[in-house]
Enzyme design. Structure first.
Site, PDB file in Angstrom:
ATOM      1  N   GLY A  91       0.827  -1.193   0.000  1.00  0.00           N
ATOM      2  CA  GLY A  91       0.000   0.000   0.000  1.00  0.00           C
ATOM      3  C   GLY A  91       0.863   1.246   0.000  1.00  0.00           C
ATOM      4  N   SER A  92       0.681   2.135  -0.966  1.00  0.00           N
ATOM      5  CA  SER A  92       1.534   3.318  -1.019  1.00  0.00           C
ATOM      6  C   SER A  92       1.015   4.294  -2.064  1.00  0.00           C
ATOM      7  CB  SER A  92       2.976   2.926  -1.306  1.00  0.00           C
ATOM      8  OG  SER A  92       3.843   3.999  -1.068  1.00  0.00           O
TER       9      SER A  92
END
Length: 238
Positions: free
Chosen positions: A207-208
């Protein structure tokens, strides 16, 4: 044949299929799956069930669906799945706006449009090239692990910046940014490699955010709050 519906691999009729799992995630799913089977064998159900859920979550996280990429040299497509959270006029990041030893900056210091796509843990995390061309720069920058949704994450977080030079000489920058949970940026292509539009070039665990810097005086065709699909959503038309 006339009227035949083709998939993005140029053959057959279009039909739904389960997305494949990227090789980068198979080892993690295998470890979790084996641990699940072992605990289930010994009837340790309180451990086996969470491990089963973890295995399913890993498989979902590393899913790698086929995408149909718009064809045309003028398109810049989304490099990541997720929510478009920021569209701003900003100077390129430091690593792309300083002299690289050739006597001039890579992208210069003039403000350009930056489009930021935030990937949650539920999004597909395979990153795709926004344009076709040759990677002229691949720059790793160590940094913090702030919330990737913050504006300052573009300058303070750990990241990897790629510059892709299109056949007509136009340069597009795409930056993979680590976040609170993401601690590993993976890039499949390096300096000197050629990529096609929509080609897989990397991923970020878990997640980013991915930023795209458009050429000077170019505006995006998307809006904040829109959901982008890597390799399919057109961010800009050159």
């Amino acid at each position: 044949m006339p009227g035949e519906i083709l998939d993005n691999r140029g053959h057959g009729d279009v039909s739904w299929s389960w997305p494949s799992v990227h090789p980068e995630g198979r080892k993690f799913a295998l470890i979790a799956g084996v641990a699940c089977l072992v605990t289930a064998f010994f009837a340790w159900e309180t451990i086996a069930w969470p491990l089963a859920m973890l295995t399913g979550g890993i498989l979902a996280f590393f899913r790698d669906p086929q995408r149909v990429t718009p064809q045309g040299d003028q398109f810049i497509v989304a490099p990541a799945d997720g929510l478009i959270t920021l569209i701003q006029q900003v100077p390129p990041p430091r690593e792309l706006s300083v002299d690289d030893g050739s006597g001039s900056a890579i992208l210069g210091t003039e403000p350009v449009t930056r489009i930021s796509i935030f990937m949650s843990v539920f999004d597909v995390h395979i990153n795709r090239a926004p344009v076709a061309g040759r990677i002229t720069r691949s720059i790793y920058v160590p940094g913090a692990f702030l919330n990737a949704d913050l504006d300052k994450a573009s300058l303070e977080n750990e990241r990897r910046a790629l510059v892709i030079e299109m056949p007509n000489g136009t340069e597009i920058a795409v930056v993979q940014i680590a976040g609170l949970i993401a601690r590993r940026i993976v890039t499949f292509a390096g300096e000197g490699d050629s990529v096609g539009i929509g080609q897989r070039f990397g991923l970020i665990r878990f997640g980013s955010r991915v930023d795209v810097y458009l050429p000077v005086n170019r505006r995006g065709l998307v809006a904040v709050g829109q959901t982008a699909i890597a390799g399919e959503t057109v961010l800009a038309d050159l």
